[in-house]
Design a protein around this motif. Structure first.
Motif, PDB file in Angstrom:
ATOM      1  N   PHE A 184       0.703  -1.236   0.031  1.00 56.34           N
ATOM      2  CA  PHE A 184       0.029   0.003  -0.112  1.00 56.34           C
ATOM      3  C   PHE A 184       0.944   1.130   0.055  1.00 56.34           C
ATOM      4  O   PHE A 184       0.392   2.381  -0.400  1.00 56.34           O
ATOM      5  CB  PHE A 184      -0.969   0.211   1.132  1.00 56.34           C
ATOM      6  N   GLN A 185       2.175   1.095   0.495  1.00 60.59           N
ATOM      7  CA  GLN A 185       2.965   2.436   0.532  1.00 60.59           C
ATOM      8  C   GLN A 185       4.325   2.037   0.190  1.00 60.59           C
ATOM      9  O   GLN A 185       5.212   1.793   0.869  1.00 60.59           O
ATOM     10  CB  GLN A 185       2.976   3.158   1.798  1.00 60.59           C
ATOM     11  N   VAL A 186       4.675   1.776  -1.282  1.00 57.75           N
ATOM     12  CA  VAL A 186       5.730   1.223  -1.673  1.00 57.75           C
ATOM     13  C   VAL A 186       7.034   2.319  -1.486  1.00 57.75           C
ATOM     14  O   VAL A 186       8.186   2.091  -1.408  1.00 57.75           O
ATOM     15  CB  VAL A 186       5.697   0.851  -3.262  1.00 57.75           C
ATOM     16  N   ASP A 187       6.607   3.566  -1.375  1.00 63.13           N
ATOM     17  CA  ASP A 187       7.588   4.563  -1.257  1.00 63.13           C
ATOM     18  C   ASP A 187       8.208   4.548   0.269  1.00 63.13           C
ATOM     19  O   ASP A 187       9.140   5.337   0.442  1.00 63.13           O
ATOM     20  CB  ASP A 187       7.103   6.036  -1.298  1.00 63.13           C
ATOM     21  N   ASN A 188       7.785   3.615   1.113  1.00 60.17           N
ATOM     22  CA  ASN A 188       8.509   3.425   2.341  1.00 60.17           C
ATOM     23  C   ASN A 188      10.006   2.759   2.002  1.00 60.17           C
ATOM     24  O   ASN A 188      10.772   2.607   3.101  1.00 60.17           O
ATOM     25  CB  ASN A 188       7.578   2.727   3.269  1.00 60.17           C
ATOM     26  N   ALA A 230      13.807  -0.989  -5.364  1.00 59.35           N
ATOM     27  CA  ALA A 230      14.630   0.403  -5.681  1.00 59.35           C
ATOM     28  C   ALA A 230      14.586   0.755  -7.167  1.00 59.35           C
ATOM     29  O   ALA A 230      14.437   1.866  -7.387  1.00 59.35           O
ATOM     30  CB  ALA A 230      15.880   0.190  -5.145  1.00 59.35           C
ATOM     31  N   ASP A 231      14.903  -0.289  -7.917  1.00 59.32           N
ATOM     32  CA  ASP A 231      14.908  -0.205  -9.299  1.00 59.32           C
ATOM     33  C   ASP A 231      13.569   0.128  -9.884  1.00 59.32           C
ATOM     34  O   ASP A 231      13.496   1.196 -10.892  1.00 59.32           O
ATOM     35  CB  ASP A 231      15.491  -1.223  -9.988  1.00 59.32           C
ATOM     36  N   LEU A 232      12.596  -0.393  -9.303  1.00 57.96           N
ATOM     37  CA  LEU A 232      10.987  -0.321  -9.753  1.00 57.96           C
ATOM     38  C   LEU A 232      10.650   1.066  -9.330  1.00 57.96           C
ATOM     39  O   LEU A 232      10.029   2.008 -10.232  1.00 57.96           O
ATOM     40  CB  LEU A 232      10.079  -1.348  -9.198  1.00 57.96           C
ATOM     41  N   LEU A 233      11.141   1.634  -8.458  1.00 56.41           N
ATOM     42  CA  LEU A 233      11.002   3.103  -7.960  1.00 56.41           C
ATOM     43  C   LEU A 233      11.334   4.092  -8.949  1.00 56.41           C
ATOM     44  O   LEU A 233      10.756   5.106  -9.476  1.00 56.41           O
ATOM     45  CB  LEU A 233      11.296   3.359  -6.501  1.00 56.41           C
ATOM     46  N   ARG A 234      12.623   3.679  -9.305  1.00 52.58           N
ATOM     47  CA  ARG A 234      13.623   4.595 -10.316  1.00 52.58           C
ATOM     48  C   ARG A 234      12.436   4.673 -11.840  1.00 52.58           C
ATOM     49  O   ARG A 234      12.435   5.577 -12.429  1.00 52.58           O
ATOM     50  CB  ARG A 234      14.760   4.240 -10.599  1.00 52.58           C
ATOM     51  N   ILE A 235      12.105   3.491 -12.202  1.00 50.83           N
ATOM     52  CA  ILE A 235      11.470   3.473 -13.445  1.00 50.83           C
ATOM     53  C   ILE A 235      10.114   3.987 -13.053  1.00 50.83           C
ATOM     54  O   ILE A 235       9.521   4.606 -14.123  1.00 50.83           O
ATOM     55  CB  ILE A 235      11.124   1.754 -13.608  1.00 50.83           C
ATOM     56  N   LYS A 236       9.403   4.000 -11.835  1.00 49.23           N
ATOM     57  CA  LYS A 236       8.140   4.731 -11.805  1.00 49.23           C
ATOM     58  C   LYS A 236       8.440   6.369 -11.924  1.00 49.23           C
ATOM     59  O   LYS A 236       7.489   6.724 -12.460  1.00 49.23           O
ATOM     60  CB  LYS A 236       7.637   4.454 -10.408  1.00 49.23           C
ATOM     61  N   GLU A 237       9.471   6.954 -11.307  1.00 49.88           N
ATOM     62  CA  GLU A 237       9.753   8.367 -11.302  1.00 49.88           C
ATOM     63  C   GLU A 237      10.107   8.416 -12.776  1.00 49.88           C
ATOM     64  O   GLU A 237       9.673   9.697 -13.326  1.00 49.88           O
ATOM     65  CB  GLU A 237      10.830   8.636 -10.472  1.00 49.88           C
ATOM     66  N   ALA A 264       2.685  -0.439  -7.195  1.00 52.34           N
ATOM     67  CA  ALA A 264       2.075  -0.938  -6.190  1.00 52.34           C
ATOM     68  C   ALA A 264       2.495  -2.368  -5.952  1.00 52.34           C
ATOM     69  O   ALA A 264       2.944  -3.038  -7.019  1.00 52.34           O
ATOM     70  CB  ALA A 264       0.528  -0.966  -6.202  1.00 52.34           C
ATOM     71  N   VAL A 265       2.435  -2.902  -4.807  1.00 50.65           N
ATOM     72  CA  VAL A 265       2.839  -4.303  -4.382  1.00 50.65           C
ATOM     73  C   VAL A 265       1.691  -4.623  -3.737  1.00 50.65           C
ATOM     74  O   VAL A 265       1.434  -4.208  -2.640  1.00 50.65           O
ATOM     75  CB  VAL A 265       4.054  -4.217  -3.602  1.00 50.65           C
ATOM     76  N   ALA A 266       1.184  -6.064  -4.159  1.00 49.52           N
ATOM     77  CA  ALA A 266       0.311  -6.685  -3.475  1.00 49.52           C
ATOM     78  C   ALA A 266       0.646  -8.003  -2.900  1.00 49.52           C
ATOM     79  O   ALA A 266       1.399  -8.648  -3.193  1.00 49.52           O
ATOM     80  CB  ALA A 266      -0.761  -6.937  -4.706  1.00 49.52           C
ATOM     81  N   THR A 267      -0.089  -8.373  -1.707  1.00 42.11           N
ATOM     82  CA  THR A 267       0.251  -9.578  -1.138  1.00 42.11           C
ATOM     83  C   THR A 267      -0.703 -10.720  -1.566  1.00 42.11           C
ATOM     84  O   THR A 267      -0.391 -11.887  -1.260  1.00 42.11           O
ATOM     85  CB  THR A 267       0.170  -9.559   0.511  1.00 42.11           C
ATOM     86  N   GLY A 268      -1.710 -10.526  -2.338  1.00 43.84           N
ATOM     87  CA  GLY A 268      -2.319 -11.424  -2.924  1.00 43.84           C
ATOM     88  C   GLY A 268      -3.678 -10.915  -3.853  1.00 43.84           C
ATOM     89  O   GLY A 268      -3.643  -9.597  -3.935  1.00 43.84           O
ATOM     90  N   GLY A 269      -4.465 -11.708  -4.503  1.00 45.43           N
ATOM     91  CA  GLY A 269      -5.438 -11.272  -5.185  1.00 45.43           C
ATOM     92  C   GLY A 269      -6.335 -10.216  -4.818  1.00 45.43           C
ATOM     93  O   GLY A 269      -6.890  -9.402  -5.587  1.00 45.43           O
TER      94      GLY A 269
END
Length: 254
Positions: free
Chosen positions: A152-156, A166-173, A180-185
């Protein structure tokens, strides 16, 4: 892993086999009761013939459009309906046909995701570029010993570099997309509802990608398989170059 062309060929072959089987089943469903229809009413066989012919024509038209889209790699009329048909209606049939001819369920799922991706790209490229893209990642890509909660808060994320976040955050920017990161469906569906994206780029295993594509219809989902050097669900990896290539293809076009 199959190349895309072998995946495309596999789906086309399974579609042709499934089409033949469906035609045969429809033929039996018509021929067997045909002679009894006349005992009910003299015109009933003709009426039944017209109804069955229309059903058969609709099925063949759907199969034909889907095969054309897969073979040509271009958008075709009713593309959103075709993706829904292939994900919810045809995939179970293709898995069953695959078993009959000795193709594993995992191989069919892998091929299905590859073909779905081609349909999604063709559909998106034929329209304006998506305004809002969601990168949806499984929780298992986070370093298993990390104490930071990023659901719910990947920027943490502290960007320590021990996992792909970290690489995904750079891609996001870089591309201005949502991550977003999810633990399940269930949480994944909640994220999709809250984000309301035009396109989802999801990373997961075969089973989760297929179920995610089915659950989010009619939203287009481009699926990328995760890498599992430590086995499933533990410290999995993301093919970052593929993520960047897809985003560049979709968002950097003129």
């Amino acid at each position: 892993m199959h190349s895309f062309w072998s995946e495309k060929s596999l789906i086309l072959v399974l579609l042709m086999v499934a089409c033949v089987l469906l035609v045969a089943v429809l033929g039996l469903l018509f021929v067997v009761p045909y002679w009894g229809f006349a005992g009910i009413h003299p015109m009933l066989p003709q009426v039944a013939g017209i109804v069955f012919a229309l059903i058969l024509a609709g099925l063949l038209a759907g199969f034909g459009l889907l095969m054309a889209a897969i073979f040509l790699g271009r958008d075709v009329p009713f593309s959103a309906w075709l993706r829904s048909l292939s994900a919810k209606g045809l995939l179970p049939l293709l898995i069953a046909v695959g078993r009959l001819v000795g193709v594993s369920k995992k191989a069919v799922q892998h091929a299905f995701v590859g073909v779905n991706n081609e349909l999604v790209l063709a559909s998106v490229r034929s329209r304006k570029k998506p305004r809002r893209v969601l990168l949806l990642m499984p929780h298992c890509i986070q370093f298993s010993q990390c104490p930071v909660r990023i659901t719910f808060q990947v920027d943490n994320c502290k960007r320590c570099g021990k996992c792909p976040i970290a690489d995904l955050l750079r891609i996001k920017e870089r591309y201005g997309v949502d991550l977003a990161v999810a633990t399940g469906g269930t949480i994944a569906r909640r994220i999709v509802v809250e984000t309301r994206p035009d396109l989802i780029l999801a990373v997961a295993c075969e089973r989760d990608l297929v179920s995610g594509i089915q659950d989010t219809l009619p939203l287009p989902v481009y699926g990328i398989f995760n890498e599992r050097p430590n086995g499933p669900c533990v410290d999995t990896r993301v093919p970052l170059d593929e993520v960047r290539a897809v985003l560049a293809s979709l968002l950097e076009k003129a």
